[in-house]
Design an enzyme around this catalytic site. Structure first.
Site, PDB file in Angstrom:
ATOM      1  N   LYS A 234      31.046  13.123  -9.957  1.00 20.48           N
ATOM      2  CA  LYS A 234      30.608  13.740  -8.816  1.00 20.48           C
ATOM      3  C   LYS A 234      29.373  12.995  -8.515  1.00 20.48           C
ATOM      4  O   LYS A 234      29.529  12.912  -7.157  1.00 20.48           O
ATOM      5  CB  LYS A 234      30.090  15.241  -9.304  1.00 20.48           C
ATOM      6  CG  LYS A 234      29.201  15.692  -8.018  1.00 20.48           C
ATOM      7  CD  LYS A 234      28.765  17.017  -8.713  1.00 20.48           C
ATOM      8  CE  LYS A 234      27.739  17.578  -7.793  1.00 20.48           C
ATOM      9  NZ  LYS A 234      26.201  16.973  -8.222  1.00 20.48           N
TER      10      LYS A 234
ATOM     11  N   ARG B 288      22.792  18.933  -1.075  1.00 20.00           N
ATOM     12  CA  ARG B 288      21.769  17.720  -1.268  1.00 20.00           C
ATOM     13  C   ARG B 288      22.118  16.126  -0.923  1.00 20.00           C
ATOM     14  O   ARG B 288      21.463  15.627  -0.519  1.00 20.00           O
ATOM     15  CB  ARG B 288      21.378  17.805  -3.074  1.00 20.00           C
ATOM     16  CG  ARG B 288      20.111  17.001  -3.175  1.00 20.00           C
ATOM     17  CD  ARG B 288      18.886  17.789  -3.007  1.00 20.00           C
ATOM     18  NE  ARG B 288      17.749  16.974  -3.119  1.00 20.00           N
ATOM     19  CZ  ARG B 288      16.626  17.212  -2.403  1.00 20.00           C
ATOM     20  NH1 ARG B 288      16.468  18.362  -1.528  1.00 20.00           N
ATOM     21  NH2 ARG B 288      15.632  16.454  -2.647  1.00 20.00           N
TER      22      ARG B 288
ATOM     23  N   ASP C  66       9.929  12.341  -0.293  1.00 20.64           N
ATOM     24  CA  ASP C  66       8.738  11.445  -0.044  1.00 20.64           C
ATOM     25  C   ASP C  66       9.246  10.050  -0.378  1.00 20.64           C
ATOM     26  O   ASP C  66       8.919   9.033   0.366  1.00 20.64           O
ATOM     27  CB  ASP C  66       7.322  11.935  -0.519  1.00 20.64           C
ATOM     28  CG  ASP C  66       7.559  11.927  -2.146  1.00 20.64           C
ATOM     29  OD1 ASP C  66       8.440  12.744  -2.525  1.00 20.64           O
ATOM     30  OD2 ASP C  66       6.760  11.272  -2.836  1.00 20.64           O
ATOM     31  N   GLN C  67       9.828   9.627  -1.412  1.00 17.34           N
ATOM     32  CA  GLN C  67      10.032   8.442  -1.881  1.00 17.34           C
ATOM     33  C   GLN C  67      11.164   7.593  -1.055  1.00 17.34           C
ATOM     34  O   GLN C  67      11.432   6.488  -0.746  1.00 17.34           O
ATOM     35  CB  GLN C  67      10.682   8.271  -3.368  1.00 17.34           C
ATOM     36  CG  GLN C  67       9.433   8.841  -4.199  1.00 17.34           C
ATOM     37  CD  GLN C  67       8.015   7.876  -4.353  1.00 17.34           C
ATOM     38  OE1 GLN C  67       8.104   6.731  -4.446  1.00 17.34           O
ATOM     39  NE2 GLN C  67       6.956   8.788  -3.788  1.00 17.34           N
TER      40      GLN C  67
ATOM     41  N   ARG D 226      31.318  23.415  -7.215  1.00 16.75           N
ATOM     42  CA  ARG D 226      30.942  22.056  -6.453  1.00 16.75           C
ATOM     43  C   ARG D 226      31.014  20.846  -7.258  1.00 16.75           C
ATOM     44  O   ARG D 226      30.872  20.035  -6.577  1.00 16.75           O
ATOM     45  CB  ARG D 226      29.306  22.308  -6.311  1.00 16.75           C
ATOM     46  CG  ARG D 226      28.993  23.484  -5.025  1.00 16.75           C
ATOM     47  CD  ARG D 226      27.434  23.388  -4.910  1.00 16.75           C
ATOM     48  NE  ARG D 226      27.164  22.032  -5.076  1.00 16.75           N
ATOM     49  CZ  ARG D 226      25.904  21.653  -5.677  1.00 16.75           C
ATOM     50  NH1 ARG D 226      25.063  22.447  -6.131  1.00 16.75           N
ATOM     51  NH2 ARG D 226      25.603  20.266  -5.754  1.00 16.75           N
TER      52      ARG D 226
HETATM   53  C1  EPZ Z   1      20.245  13.554  -8.528  1.00 12.93           C
HETATM   54  O1  EPZ Z   1      19.234  14.420  -7.846  1.00 12.93           O
HETATM   55  C2  EPZ Z   1      21.172  14.463  -8.976  1.00 12.93           C
HETATM   56  N1  EPZ Z   1      22.026  14.799  -7.886  1.00 12.93           N
HETATM   57  C3  EPZ Z   1      20.836  15.640  -9.689  1.00 12.93           C
HETATM   58  O2  EPZ Z   1      22.288  16.449 -10.219  1.00 12.93           O
HETATM   59  C4  EPZ Z   1      20.202  15.230 -11.062  1.00 12.93           C
HETATM   60  O3  EPZ Z   1      19.539  16.148 -11.711  1.00 12.93           O
HETATM   61  C5  EPZ Z   1      18.881  14.168 -10.797  1.00 12.93           C
HETATM   62  O4  EPZ Z   1      19.416  13.251  -9.756  1.00 12.93           O
HETATM   63  C6  EPZ Z   1      18.335  13.776 -11.689  1.00 12.93           C
HETATM   64  O5  EPZ Z   1      19.106  12.740 -12.480  1.00 12.93           O
HETATM   65  C7  EPZ Z   1      22.913  13.787  -7.060  1.00 12.93           C
HETATM   66  O6  EPZ Z   1      23.075  12.732  -7.809  1.00 12.93           O
HETATM   67  C8  EPZ Z   1      23.608  14.483  -5.902  1.00 12.93           C
HETATM   68  P1  EPZ Z   1      15.781  12.708  -8.137  1.00 12.93           P
HETATM   69  P2  EPZ Z   1      18.080  13.885  -6.942  1.00 12.93           P
HETATM   70  O7  EPZ Z   1      15.539  12.043  -6.774  1.00 12.93           O
HETATM   71  O8  EPZ Z   1      18.833  12.483  -6.502  1.00 12.93           O
HETATM   72  C9  EPZ Z   1      11.239  13.566  -7.904  1.00 12.93           C
HETATM   73  C10 EPZ Z   1      23.735  17.984 -10.627  1.00 12.93           C
HETATM   74  O9  EPZ Z   1      23.493  18.867 -11.451  1.00 12.93           O
HETATM   75  N2  EPZ Z   1      11.447  13.097  -6.569  1.00 12.93           N
HETATM   76  O10 EPZ Z   1      16.245  11.468  -9.353  1.00 12.93           O
HETATM   77  O11 EPZ Z   1      17.981  14.995  -5.867  1.00 12.93           O
HETATM   78  C11 EPZ Z   1      12.107  15.172  -8.021  1.00 12.93           C
HETATM   79  O12 EPZ Z   1      11.357  16.150  -7.387  1.00 12.93           O
HETATM   80  C12 EPZ Z   1      22.597  17.557  -9.876  1.00 12.93           C
HETATM   81  O13 EPZ Z   1      24.631  17.039 -10.682  1.00 12.93           O
HETATM   82  C13 EPZ Z   1      10.055  12.895  -5.778  1.00 12.93           C
HETATM   83  O14 EPZ Z   1       9.112  13.464  -6.331  1.00 12.93           O
HETATM   84  O15 EPZ Z   1      17.062  13.699  -7.825  1.00 12.93           O
HETATM   85  C14 EPZ Z   1      12.367  15.028  -9.422  1.00 12.93           C
HETATM   86  O16 EPZ Z   1      11.434  15.656  -9.933  1.00 12.93           O
HETATM   87  C15 EPZ Z   1      21.403  18.397  -9.514  1.00 12.93           C
HETATM   88  N3  EPZ Z   1      10.212  12.342  -4.407  1.00 12.93           N
HETATM   89  C16 EPZ Z   1      12.598  13.605  -9.729  1.00 12.93           C
HETATM   90  O17 EPZ Z   1      12.026  12.885  -8.888  1.00 12.93           O
HETATM   91  C17 EPZ Z   1      11.495  11.896  -4.108  1.00 12.93           C
HETATM   92  O18 EPZ Z   1      11.460  11.612  -3.136  1.00 12.93           O
HETATM   93  C18 EPZ Z   1      13.867  13.231  -9.821  1.00 12.93           C
HETATM   94  O19 EPZ Z   1      14.631  13.459  -8.699  1.00 12.93           O
HETATM   95  C19 EPZ Z   1      12.747  12.259  -4.739  1.00 12.93           C
HETATM   96  C20 EPZ Z   1      12.361  12.564  -6.028  1.00 12.93           C
END
Ligand code: EPZ
Length: 427
Positions: free
Chosen positions: A22, A93, A125-126, A397
């Site tokens: 996915k 997302r 933000d990143q 989903r």
């Molecule tokens: C991806 O989400 C996955 N979704 C999530 O899987 C997964 O839990 C996550 O990565 C972590 O592995 C998809 O791939 C569609 P992140 P993503 O940006 O990209 C913080 C599932 O169940 N952060 O790696 O949204 C954030 O708050 C889903 O399949 C910032 O602070 O996750 C978090 O604490 C749910 N600023 C951490 O980083 C930013 O700009 C990791 O988030 C971006 C993220």
């Protein structure tokens, strides 16, 4: 609304074939718009997140057709950069990957602020930092993120947190930028590597995906390609836990065992037998489960997307375990539902203390998000008696044909539809 009715307590037996990943598919499908011609994508999972993305592409003028059950053709030649439709995209997302992909193709994009599973604050933000360093202007207006640039220029980007989404979005934006972009502190998940392989097969020049540093040398044009998505690490891990939770014996086919090592390691420590083959795993639970401590971390650590499923298994062990969530602020909301099934779990912030009681009891519960929904299914299949799981649209989903796959393994599960008083959104 649909719900699952499960008669649990029966060991799962037999074979299950894992679908395409996915979280790779939801990046690769928007990435296809970077080529101005038909891309053929194989091993696409038939899940509602994919259906939604293809609908968004179609509404934006791309031609999208299913060649067969798991092969998708996307031709974005006539796509124009226009706002991504608000109602379709805002609850998903991964729709924010249209930011990077449209920016990469047209130097501008307008995408609704993303929603998705609720794990507390989910900032972007990143992503914004990366786009700005590439030379784009970013504005937030009326619920939309608007990004535009005269011309994107390669640069050095250090991420303050390891983010899957930001790494993917910057790769998409930078692939046609002028010069070299270097991403430091990049995410290393298997779907990052899969996206890089997809883009490279279109003529991109990306090195280092799967390590902390990704180098992207911008190219003028990307060409159409044919590409096969990797198997889903989390779907495979979920069936591993299902086999263990139900005292079952399951052959899990079409997997990359290396991607599953953090899960295999914990399961074996709990007393589950896992035998590895080239592209399959044999999972069998011979006896009682021993609790282990788990801390989720970005890849190659234990995946956060397996945390709820493993917590159920720990609740079925005979001693106490500690689960520490190292990625999200609030990923234990489902614990209230598990308590209805007799689990003894105390949560304090990002830490859960799971007092394993050897069994769970059947109860009516609901899926609070995608992986929490999978956890409820595992709990229901392990518990003797009838459980009902509401809000299963979350599960659909991300898990292809889960009801059929479980039934083929001997599970007693059926889906029933009940009138929806509140017309909840399907995504
Ligand atoms: C991806 O989400 C996955 N979704 C999530 O899987 C997964 O839990 C996550 O990565 C972590 O592995 C998809 O791939 C569609 P992140 P993503 O940006 O990209 C913080 C599932 O169940 N952060 O790696 O949204 C954030 O708050 C889903 O399949 C910032 O602070 O996750 C978090 O604490 C749910 N600023 C951490 O980083 C930013 O700009 C990791 O988030 C971006 C993220």
């Amino acid at each position: 609304m649909d719900k699952f009715v499960v008669n649990g307590g029966k060991p799962l037996h037999g074979e299950v074939t894992i679908s395409g990943a996915k979280n790779a598919a939801v990046a690769i499908i928007p990435a296809a718009i970077l080529a101005e011609g038909p891309c053929i994508i194989e091993n696409v999972p038939n899940i509602s997140d994919v259906a939604l993305l293809t609908r968004i592409l179609h509404d934006m003028g791309a031609s999208v057709r299913m060649i067969n059950k798991s092969t998708l053709e996307i031709n974005a030649k006539h796509l124009t950069s226009q706002p991504v439709p608000y109602d379709l995209a805002r609850n998903m997302r991964a729709s924010y990957y249209f930011l990077g992909a449209l920016l990469g193709r047209f130097s501008k994009a307008s995408v609704p602020m993303p929603g998705g599973c609720d794990f507390g604050v989910r900032p972007i933000d990143q992503h914004i930092k990366g786009f700005k360093l590439l030379g784009a202007q970013v504005e937030l207006e009326n619920g939309m993120v608007n990004v535009s640039a005269e011309r994107l220029t390669g640069t050095q980007i250090y991420f303050d947190v390891v983010s899957v989404g930001a790494t993917i979005n910057v790769m998409l934006a930078a692939v046609k930028a002028r010069g070299m972009t270097v991403i430091e502190n990049a995410a290393k998940e298997p779907h990052i590597v899969d996206l890089a392989n997809f883009l490279n097969s279109m003529g991109a020049d990306i090195m280092g995906a799967g390590t902390d540093v990704i180098k992207i040398r911008g190219v003028e044009k990307l060409r159409p390609t044919t590409y096969t998505i990797i198997p889903d690490q989390i779907e495979a891990g979920t069936y591993m836990v299902l086999a263990a939770a139900t005292k079952g014996d399951v052959m899990i086919k079409n997997v990359i065992p290396k991607h599953l090592e953090p899960i295999t390691d914990k399961l074996m420590k709990m007393g589950v037998e896992v035998e590895e083959f080239d592209d399959s795993l044999h999972v069998r639970r011979p006896g009682e489960l021993t609790g282990v401590n788990i801390r989720t971390m970005p890849h190659p650590g234990f995946p956060t997307d397996m945390q709820p499923q493993m917590t159920v298994l720990l609740a079925l062990a005979n001693n106490t375990s500690i689960v520490t969530e190292g990625v999200w602020d609030n990923r234990f909301r489902y614990v209230d539902e598990l308590r209805r099934m007799g689990a003894n779990i105390q949560v304090d912030g990002k830490v859960a203390v799971v007092e394993g009681k050897g069994s769970l009891t059947a109860a009516p519960v609901k899926a609070t998000d995608l992986r929490a929904g999978a956890a409820m299914l595992i709990a229901a299949l392990a518990a003797n008696g009838e459980s009902q799981i509401e809000d299963i649209y979350h599960i659909e989903r991300g898990y292809e044909e889960i009801e059929e796959k479980l039934r083929a393994l001997g599970a007693d599960i059926r889906k029933i539809s009940t009138p929806d008083k509140h017309m909840k959104k399907a995504l």
